[in-house]
Design an enzyme around this catalytic site. Structure first.
Site, PDB file in Angstrom:
ATOM      1  N   ASP A 154       0.305 -32.838  34.127  1.00 30.00           N
ATOM      2  CA  ASP A 154       0.463 -31.927  32.995  1.00 30.00           C
ATOM      3  C   ASP A 154       1.580 -32.467  32.107  1.00 30.00           C
ATOM      4  O   ASP A 154       2.096 -33.574  32.334  1.00 30.00           O
ATOM      5  CB  ASP A 154       0.749 -30.501  33.465  1.00 30.00           C
ATOM      6  CG  ASP A 154       0.121 -29.457  32.547  1.00 30.00           C
ATOM      7  OD1 ASP A 154       0.518 -29.397  31.365  1.00 30.00           O
ATOM      8  OD2 ASP A 154      -0.768 -28.717  32.999  1.00 30.00           O
ATOM      9  N   TRP A 182      -0.163 -21.082  38.531  1.00 30.24           N
ATOM     10  CA  TRP A 182       0.555 -21.979  37.633  1.00 30.24           C
ATOM     11  C   TRP A 182       2.052 -21.778  37.863  1.00 30.24           C
ATOM     12  O   TRP A 182       2.512 -20.662  38.114  1.00 30.24           O
ATOM     13  CB  TRP A 182       0.178 -21.682  36.184  1.00 30.24           C
ATOM     14  CG  TRP A 182      -1.291 -21.796  35.933  1.00 30.24           C
ATOM     15  CD1 TRP A 182      -2.192 -20.785  35.829  1.00 30.24           C
ATOM     16  CD2 TRP A 182      -2.041 -23.013  35.796  1.00 30.24           C
ATOM     17  NE1 TRP A 182      -3.453 -21.284  35.619  1.00 30.24           N
ATOM     18  CE2 TRP A 182      -3.397 -22.650  35.602  1.00 30.24           C
ATOM     19  CE3 TRP A 182      -1.701 -24.366  35.827  1.00 30.24           C
ATOM     20  CZ2 TRP A 182      -4.401 -23.590  35.429  1.00 30.24           C
ATOM     21  CZ3 TRP A 182      -2.709 -25.301  35.643  1.00 30.24           C
ATOM     22  CH2 TRP A 182      -4.039 -24.918  35.449  1.00 30.24           C
ATOM     23  N   THR A 183       2.838 -22.844  37.748  1.00 30.15           N
ATOM     24  CA  THR A 183       4.218 -22.769  38.231  1.00 30.15           C
ATOM     25  C   THR A 183       5.277 -22.988  37.151  1.00 30.15           C
ATOM     26  O   THR A 183       6.407 -23.364  37.467  1.00 30.15           O
ATOM     27  CB  THR A 183       4.436 -23.781  39.374  1.00 30.15           C
ATOM     28  OG1 THR A 183       4.198 -25.108  38.888  1.00 30.15           O
ATOM     29  CG2 THR A 183       3.540 -23.488  40.559  1.00 30.15           C
ATOM     30  N   ASP A 214      -8.785 -27.923  29.168  1.00 30.02           N
ATOM     31  CA  ASP A 214      -8.352 -26.643  28.591  1.00 30.02           C
ATOM     32  C   ASP A 214      -7.268 -26.839  27.533  1.00 30.02           C
ATOM     33  O   ASP A 214      -6.512 -27.793  27.567  1.00 30.02           O
ATOM     34  CB  ASP A 214      -7.822 -25.725  29.696  1.00 30.02           C
ATOM     35  CG  ASP A 214      -6.597 -26.298  30.395  1.00 30.02           C
ATOM     36  OD1 ASP A 214      -6.639 -27.491  30.766  1.00 30.02           O
ATOM     37  OD2 ASP A 214      -5.595 -25.580  30.557  1.00 30.02           O
ATOM     38  N   GLU A 215      -7.206 -25.897  26.607  1.00 29.57           N
ATOM     39  CA  GLU A 215      -6.091 -25.726  25.682  1.00 29.57           C
ATOM     40  C   GLU A 215      -5.706 -27.007  24.931  1.00 29.57           C
ATOM     41  O   GLU A 215      -4.542 -27.240  24.629  1.00 29.57           O
ATOM     42  CB  GLU A 215      -4.866 -25.172  26.425  1.00 29.57           C
ATOM     43  CG  GLU A 215      -5.110 -23.807  27.057  1.00 29.57           C
ATOM     44  CD  GLU A 215      -3.913 -23.287  27.822  1.00 29.57           C
ATOM     45  OE1 GLU A 215      -3.791 -22.052  27.960  1.00 29.57           O
ATOM     46  OE2 GLU A 215      -3.106 -24.096  28.306  1.00 29.57           O
ATOM     47  N   HIS A 260      -2.621 -31.257  27.599  1.00 25.26           N
ATOM     48  CA  HIS A 260      -1.698 -31.212  28.751  1.00 25.26           C
ATOM     49  C   HIS A 260      -1.347 -32.620  29.248  1.00 25.26           C
ATOM     50  O   HIS A 260      -1.149 -32.818  30.438  1.00 25.26           O
ATOM     51  CB  HIS A 260      -2.319 -30.397  29.882  1.00 25.26           C
ATOM     52  CG  HIS A 260      -2.404 -28.924  29.591  1.00 25.26           C
ATOM     53  ND1 HIS A 260      -1.319 -28.074  29.719  1.00 25.26           N
ATOM     54  CD2 HIS A 260      -3.443 -28.149  29.172  1.00 25.26           C
ATOM     55  CE1 HIS A 260      -1.688 -26.837  29.399  1.00 25.26           C
ATOM     56  NE2 HIS A 260      -2.969 -26.861  29.041  1.00 25.26           N
TER      57      HIS A 260
END
Length: 649
Positions: free
Chosen positions: A217, A506-507, A368-369, A291
């Site tokens: 990411d 998610w962290t 994604d995104e 990401h």
């Protein structure tokens, strides 16, 4: 004299018979009472469970009989370790015994009802028998057996003074879905190999069988790739920050980039083997084209943006503007360039090695995104659109996804992505992980794509699980009750294409493994039951009772969990005359709420909440606590009136 002796003898005999009868009746009564008092709390709820009379007691010498011990070594070792560590009993394994304590039996003729992961568990007063078609079924039967013993069985050290008994039951059990996953984001914050193992150990207690590792990411690249050394030399490291992720100040050039880490290929092999020994597959995710800041910081030539040579791995500073919704507006270009052939050469090198390291059939490629604002003004992208006849940015991304899928397929794997991959058109063979609610998963399944359901509505474990005043701030909430409503196979869907479901952690806001556990449990109980148990077996009240029993188990296992179900829920309103009114409710029944406005700490001798509270004119703090009877059970929550005022607005 003989008659007198005979008379006395008869009296003694009758008295002895009577005494034995009384003792026997007492023992039977005690046993029945013990069974009645034993609360069976298996999570996830089995398909069928019949409670029988009597109790099984673990003897000092435990004999495990397994005819095919080589096939069942994982379950034998797991069960032996758990029993020996906690009870101190001696455990031996044999292929044949006249009086085995626990029999593990693989069916010679397949029981169609059980499938690959189902089992039958029969607990009788003198023996336990677990049967299954496959070794995985035996392993899950072992998990249910252990949950029948006292909570102390979960301890990691010897526990003395416990009667190691289990109620006699007949269980028939098998999963609703084959893919039962938890996603662990090790990219935003790095977690060690040992912590990943602990995550696996925790999840298998509740019959999860898929660990989705989010390995790349903006905040870090976490896997060694031979021939691409900068990915771990540069991409795995950021500046350590403490506070609220997304609001950190941008790092100064001289701040050390020493926070992070990565897994060597030997680490990955070790984790894969460790997972397989517990019947868990690991799904690797390399999230592209968005990401990807850690990749671009390592290899700027993979970006469309010349300024990428100055980019660094993100340390938690703001890099996206979400004010206009999704896709976001990027402040820095964190996307790989779909028009750059070097990107596909790079991904081919990465996926060649990833495919060899992970035996699981799927590779997750994100999708994604991905922001489009840098693509929209890029000449390479414009030329690609003309050349390929692409009209929109989603079609540009679809072009990218289809090329990436061909690389994945060339490695002998199946391609999976987040549901955004549907937007510009997707290959018929692509699998979809639906996260933006259920509708995209339903659409994909009805279009005959394999689907894994992981919707934010029910399955995002990074969301707050109690009031925001008690939790690390995240943009949404997910209480246990809502998670328990998850139905991964909704009405109107082509069910044969729903291959599974999972919850995602998610962290960004999770800095330690203890916080990982806190966020996962008990909501993972709700997800486990939603994806294993028949929907008609789900019952919130019963689930809450079992969850509270498992809190004791987590205590002995030293697994941290959230007590949020005991916290009150605040609802803020304005009365007709504009007075601030506070309504307090509880997620579970049987709790009383006590409160104060005078800055002191309430207990059960304080006012008890019975109806909406009107905030006194000059009060600055509302404090609340929940009790069950005479015992405090919830956390003391201090709620500033100023916060309540904001909520009312």
């Amino acid at each position: 004299m003989k008659k007198l002796f005979l008379f006395i003898s008869c009296c003694f005999f009758a008295a002895n018979i009577s005494a034995q009868s009384i003792v026997a009746e007492t023992e039977i009564g005690d046993a029945e009472s013990e069974v009645a008092q034993t609360q069976i709390a298996i999570i996830p709820e089995p398909v069928s469970l019949v409670k029988k009379a009597g109790m099984f007691t673990l003897p000092e010498n435990v004999i495990i009989q397994a005819v095919k011990s080589v096939d069942l070594k994982q379950s034998i070792n797991y069960l032996s370790d758990r029993i020996t560590t906690t009870t101190g009993k001696f455990v031996s394994t044999v292929s044949n015994s006249a009086h085995p304590t626990i029999k593990l039996i693989l069916n010679t003729q397949e029981d169609a009802q059980l499938g690959k992961e189902g089992y039958k568990l029969n607990v009788n007063p003198t023996q336990v028998v677990i049967t299954a078609n496959q070794p995985a079924g035996i392993f899950y039967g072992v998990q249910s057996l252990l949950q029948l013993f006292p909570a102390e069985i979960e301890s990691k050290e010897l526990v003395k003074g416990i009667k190691w008994k289990a109620p006699c039951v007949d269980v028939i059990d098998y999963p609703k879905l084959g893919w039962r996953g938890l996603m662990f984001d090790v990219a935003r914050h790095f977690f060690t190999k040992q912590e990943v193992k602990q995550f696996i150990d925790d999840m298998v207690r509740y019959k999860f069988n898929l660990l989705h590792l989010h390995l790349a990411d903006d905040e870090g690249w976490r896997i060694e790739i031979k021939g691409l050394p900068k990915l771990i030399e540069i991409g795995a490291w950021s500046v350590k920050k403490t506070g609220t992720f997304g609001e950190f100040t941008p790092p100064a050039p001289d701040e050390p980039r020493t926070y992070g880490g990565f897994y060597t290929q030997e680490d990955i092999k070790e984790l894969v083997q460790y997972a397989q020994e517990r019947f868990v597959n690991i799904l690797p995710e390399i999230d592209v084209p968005g990401h990807s800041l850690a990749i671009i910081a390592s290899y700027p030539e993979l970006s469309c943006t010349p300024d990428a040579v100055n980019y660094k791995v993100r340390s938690g500073e703001k890099i996206m503007d979400w004010s206009r919704g999704a896709p976001p507006t990027a402040l820095v270009d964190n996307t790989l360039c779909p028009a750059n052939e070097k990107v596909y050469v790079f991904l081919d090198s990465v996926l060649t090695q990833v495919a060899k390291l992970f035996p699981f059939e799927y590779i997750h490629m994100g999708g994604d995104e991905a922001p489009h604002n840098f693509w929209e003004k890029n000449d390479q992208i414009k030329a690609l659109m003309v050349r390929e006849g692409l009209k929109t940015m989603p079609q540009v991304q679809a072009y990218f996804e289809k090329r990436v899928e061909q690389i994945v397929i060339s490695k002998g794997k199946k391609f999976m992505g987040w549901d955004e991959i549907l937007e510009g058109g997707v290959s018929p063979t692509a699998a979809v992980m639906s996260w933006r609610g259920m509708k995209y998963g339903i659409q994909a399944a009805n279009d005959k794509h394999n689907v894994v359901m992981s919707p934010t509505d029910f399955a995002y474990l990074d969301y707050m699980q109690a009031d925001a005043i008690t939790e690390p701030k995240v943009y949404a909430s997910l209480r246990l009750n809502k998670a328990y409503q998850f139905n991964p196979v909704p009405a109107g869907v082509n069910a044969q294409y729903i291959i599974g479901a999972q919850a995602n952690l998610w962290t960004e806001q999770i800095f330690t493994f203890r916080q990982v556990e806190y966020m996962v449990y008990p909501r993972a109980f709700a997800i486990a039951e939603s994806i294993w148990s028949p929907i008609e077996k789900k019952n919130w009240t019963n689930f809450v009772d079992r969850t509270q029993q498992h809190f004791k188990r987590l205590d002995f296992a030293e697994i941290k969990y959230s007590p949020a179900i005991y916290d009150p829920i605040f609802t803020v309103k304005r009365s007709a005359d504009k007075q601030l009114m506070i309504e307090l409710t509880t997620e579970i029944d049987g709790l009383d709420i006590y409160y104060s406005f005078d800055n002191s700490t309430p207990d059960r001798f304080y006012p008890k909440y019975t109806s909406a509270l009107q905030v006194p004119k000059d009060a600055s703090m509302l404090r609340v606590i929940t009790y069950r009877g005479k015992q405090p059970i919830g956390r003391l929550i201090s709620m500033p009136v100023a916060d309540l005022q904001k909520r009312a607005r």
